[in-house]
Design a protein around this motif. Structure first.
Motif, mmCIF file in Angstrom:
data_model
loop_
_atom_site.group_PDB
_atom_site.id
_atom_site.type_symbol
_atom_site.label_atom_id
_atom_site.label_comp_id
_atom_site.label_asym_id
_atom_site.label_seq_id
_atom_site.Cartn_x
_atom_site.Cartn_y
_atom_site.Cartn_z
ATOM 1 N N LEU A 158 62.171 101.226 17.405
ATOM 2 C CA LEU A 158 61.572 101.710 18.458
ATOM 3 C C LEU A 158 60.053 101.550 18.645
ATOM 4 O O LEU A 158 59.609 101.048 19.783
ATOM 5 N N ALA A 159 59.432 102.065 17.543
ATOM 6 C CA ALA A 159 57.977 101.940 17.332
ATOM 7 C C ALA A 159 57.412 100.472 17.739
ATOM 8 O O ALA A 159 56.644 100.262 18.580
ATOM 9 N N ARG A 160 58.323 99.659 16.972
ATOM 10 C CA ARG A 160 57.725 98.103 17.444
ATOM 11 C C ARG A 160 58.227 97.621 18.916
ATOM 12 O O ARG A 160 57.322 96.756 19.317
ATOM 13 N N LEU A 161 59.206 98.074 19.465
ATOM 14 C CA LEU A 161 59.636 97.853 20.839
ATOM 15 C C LEU A 161 58.365 98.287 21.735
ATOM 16 O O LEU A 161 57.945 97.665 22.639
ATOM 17 N N VAL A 162 58.109 99.536 21.503
ATOM 18 C CA VAL A 162 56.918 100.289 22.195
ATOM 19 C C VAL A 162 55.764 99.441 22.233
ATOM 20 O O VAL A 162 55.138 99.204 23.419
ATOM 21 N N GLU A 163 55.234 98.943 21.053
ATOM 22 C CA GLU A 163 53.981 98.335 20.864
ATOM 23 C C GLU A 163 54.133 96.894 21.622
ATOM 24 O O GLU A 163 53.020 96.718 22.267
ATOM 25 N N ARG A 164 55.019 96.374 21.531
ATOM 26 C CA ARG A 164 55.251 95.168 22.237
ATOM 27 C C ARG A 164 55.488 95.188 23.635
ATOM 28 O O ARG A 164 54.660 94.331 24.438
ATOM 29 N N GLN A 165 56.276 96.140 24.194
ATOM 30 C CA GLN A 165 56.576 95.920 25.607
ATOM 31 C C GLN A 165 56.044 97.045 26.408
ATOM 32 O O GLN A 165 56.087 97.024 27.645
ATOM 33 N N GLY A 219 53.369 99.403 25.462
ATOM 34 C CA GLY A 219 51.809 99.744 25.494
ATOM 35 C C GLY A 219 51.600 100.984 24.734
ATOM 36 O O GLY A 219 52.444 101.594 24.409
ATOM 37 N N ARG A 220 50.328 101.665 24.934
ATOM 38 C CA ARG A 220 50.005 102.542 24.546
ATOM 39 C C ARG A 220 50.664 103.862 25.337
ATOM 40 O O ARG A 220 50.843 103.964 26.535
ATOM 41 N N LEU A 221 50.884 105.026 24.569
ATOM 42 C CA LEU A 221 51.497 106.116 25.122
ATOM 43 C C LEU A 221 50.682 107.368 25.509
ATOM 44 O O LEU A 221 49.661 107.266 24.777
ATOM 45 N N SER A 222 50.552 108.053 26.541
ATOM 46 C CA SER A 222 49.963 109.012 26.915
ATOM 47 C C SER A 222 50.471 110.499 26.417
ATOM 48 O O SER A 222 49.936 111.442 26.583
ATOM 49 N N GLY A 223 51.660 110.272 26.144
ATOM 50 C CA GLY A 223 52.522 111.777 25.973
ATOM 51 C C GLY A 223 53.887 111.405 25.404
ATOM 52 O O GLY A 223 54.656 110.280 25.598
ATOM 53 N N ILE A 224 54.385 112.209 24.481
ATOM 54 C CA ILE A 224 55.746 112.342 23.971
ATOM 55 C C ILE A 224 56.282 113.689 24.214
ATOM 56 O O ILE A 224 55.795 114.694 23.972
ATOM 57 N N ILE A 225 57.628 113.790 24.766
ATOM 58 C CA ILE A 225 58.283 115.063 24.822
ATOM 59 C C ILE A 225 59.661 114.910 23.727
ATOM 60 O O ILE A 225 60.529 114.240 24.512
ATOM 61 N N ASN A 226 59.568 115.689 22.931
ATOM 62 C CA ASN A 226 60.834 115.789 21.694
ATOM 63 C C ASN A 226 61.658 116.831 22.285
ATOM 64 O O ASN A 226 61.470 117.876 22.235
ATOM 65 N N ASN A 227 62.528 116.179 23.115
ATOM 66 C CA ASN A 227 63.714 117.002 23.922
ATOM 67 C C ASN A 227 65.219 116.862 23.140
ATOM 68 O O ASN A 227 65.877 117.804 23.262
ATOM 69 N N ALA A 228 65.409 115.912 22.634
ATOM 70 C CA ALA A 228 66.663 115.574 22.207
ATOM 71 C C ALA A 228 66.917 116.684 21.181
ATOM 72 O O ALA A 228 66.298 116.891 20.219
ATOM 73 N N ALA A 229 68.166 117.059 21.141
ATOM 74 C CA ALA A 229 68.844 118.168 20.412
ATOM 75 C C ALA A 229 70.427 118.511 20.593
ATOM 76 O O ALA A 229 71.006 117.812 21.623
ATOM 77 N N ILE A 230 71.047 118.689 19.574
ATOM 78 C CA ILE A 230 72.367 119.255 19.563
ATOM 79 C C ILE A 230 72.183 120.640 20.384
ATOM 80 O O ILE A 230 71.634 121.477 19.533
ATOM 81 N N SER A 231 72.370 120.888 21.794
ATOM 82 C CA SER A 231 72.175 121.874 22.223
ATOM 83 C C SER A 231 73.011 123.125 22.228
ATOM 84 O O SER A 231 72.762 124.147 22.766
ATOM 85 N N LEU A 232 74.397 122.763 22.008
ATOM 86 C CA LEU A 232 75.151 124.024 22.000
ATOM 87 C C LEU A 232 74.941 124.945 20.498
ATOM 88 O O LEU A 232 75.071 124.522 19.521
ATOM 89 N N SER A 242 53.177 108.546 16.966
ATOM 90 C CA SER A 242 51.922 108.950 17.152
ATOM 91 C C SER A 242 50.787 107.959 17.143
ATOM 92 O O SER A 242 49.783 108.011 17.810
ATOM 93 N N GLY A 243 50.906 106.926 16.316
ATOM 94 C CA GLY A 243 49.922 105.972 16.076
ATOM 95 C C GLY A 243 49.647 105.113 17.361
ATOM 96 O O GLY A 243 48.777 104.353 17.429
ATOM 97 N N LEU A 244 50.654 105.050 18.379
ATOM 98 C CA LEU A 244 50.540 104.312 19.320
ATOM 99 C C LEU A 244 50.323 105.046 20.705
ATOM 100 O O LEU A 244 50.145 104.738 21.588
ATOM 101 N N MET A 245 49.727 106.349 20.392
ATOM 102 C CA MET A 245 49.192 107.218 21.292
ATOM 103 C C MET A 245 47.653 107.080 21.557
ATOM 104 O O MET A 245 47.010 106.902 20.849
ATOM 105 N N ARG A 246 47.323 107.344 22.860
ATOM 106 C CA ARG A 246 45.873 107.184 23.346
ATOM 107 C C ARG A 246 45.207 108.492 22.746
ATOM 108 O O ARG A 246 45.784 109.588 22.624
ATOM 109 N N PRO A 247 43.927 108.131 22.574
ATOM 110 C CA PRO A 247 43.079 109.648 22.267
ATOM 111 C C PRO A 247 43.206 110.307 23.287
ATOM 112 O O PRO A 247 42.865 110.099 24.426
#
Length: 252
Positions: free
Chosen positions: A67-74, A76-89, A122-127
């Motif tokens: 995924l990180a390689r895909l983000v870098e290629r297609q 670009g830089r991210l301005s935010g990440i929301i870690n929401n995925a969970a086994i929620s029950l 995180s290395g693909l995120m903007r300052p």
């Protein structure tokens, strides 16, 4: 004009779907990740402008690296990440019957997954950008038979302040810990009933939460207006965790 490019895990159903729709309405570009192929297909068929979708298990490090390689290629830089995925029950078998496989899978998705996303993206995120981990009030309060979920969410809060120190000052990291958020309309395949009048009344604010409540706080924490905030947990539960519930407490 786009407000930025953000990544949301667990984006195709429940709270994640609500946040995805919210950020798209507010002119963000969203890269949505989910392990649920059926939910991803349904969301893809909606053809929402500004949305890209990827099928991913956040607990699989090789997939996150890809995924990180895909983000870098297609993407670009991210301005935010929301870690929401969970086994929620939150509930499982009683402690004496709790399988190690279930315990390990919940911790893998709910705790290791956010770590892997941060490690490789995180290395693909903007300052000046920010990461938000979605915790839970169950990190502080429990019902019986919820050890795996509570432990994972408690660990996520500790992971948050560790990441804030490791990734600062360029990247801020905070946790949002929701209480009861009504997502019945965001995962219609479930048979759960929506909250009733009594469920709303018990909250000091007079209602159960909605996905937009969490998304609005996330939007603020991603913005430059929250530039002095990092390593913190924000509980968003309509005041329930502050309400005394002992019998007879109202008369004291």
């Amino acid at each position: 004009m786009s407000q930025g490019k953000i990544l949301i895990t667990g984006a195709a159903r429940g709270l994640g779907l609500g946040m995805t729709r919210y950020f798209l309405r507010h002119d963000y570009q969203v890269l949505g990740l989910d392990i649920d192929k059926y939910a991803l297909t349904e969301l893809d068929e909606a053809q929402l402008p500004g949305l890209q979708l990827v099928h991913l298990d956040v607990a699989d490090e090789q997939s996150v690296q890809t995924l990180a390689r895909l983000v870098e290629r297609q993407f670009g830089r991210l301005s935010g990440i929301i870690n929401n995925a969970a086994i929620s029950l939150p509930h499982h078998e009683s402690l004496r019957q709790l399988s190690l496989a279930h315990w390990q899978r919940v911790l893998a998705v709910n705790l290791t997954g956010p770590m892997l996303i941060c490690k490789h993206l995180s290395g693909l995120m903007r300052p000046g950008s920010a990461i938000i981990n979605i915790g839970s009030t169950r990190a502080h309060q429990s019902e019986p038979d919820s050890e795996a979920y509570a432990a994972a969410k408690g660990g996520l809060i500790a992971l948050t302040h560790a990441l804030a120190i490791s990734l600062g000052p360029d990247i801020r990291v905070n946790t949002i810990s929701p209480g009861w958020i009504d997502v019945t309309g965001l995962q219609p395949e479930r048979s759960e009933s929506p909250p009733g009048p009594g469920d709303h009344r018990q909250h000091p604010v007079g209602r159960v939460g909605e996905a937009e409540d969490v998304a609005a706080l996330a939007r603020f924490l991603l913005s430059s207006e929250a530039g002095f905030i990092t390593g913190q947990e924000y509980v968003i539960d309509g005041g329930m965790s502050k309400r005394m519930i002992y019998p007879g407490a109202a008369a004291d």
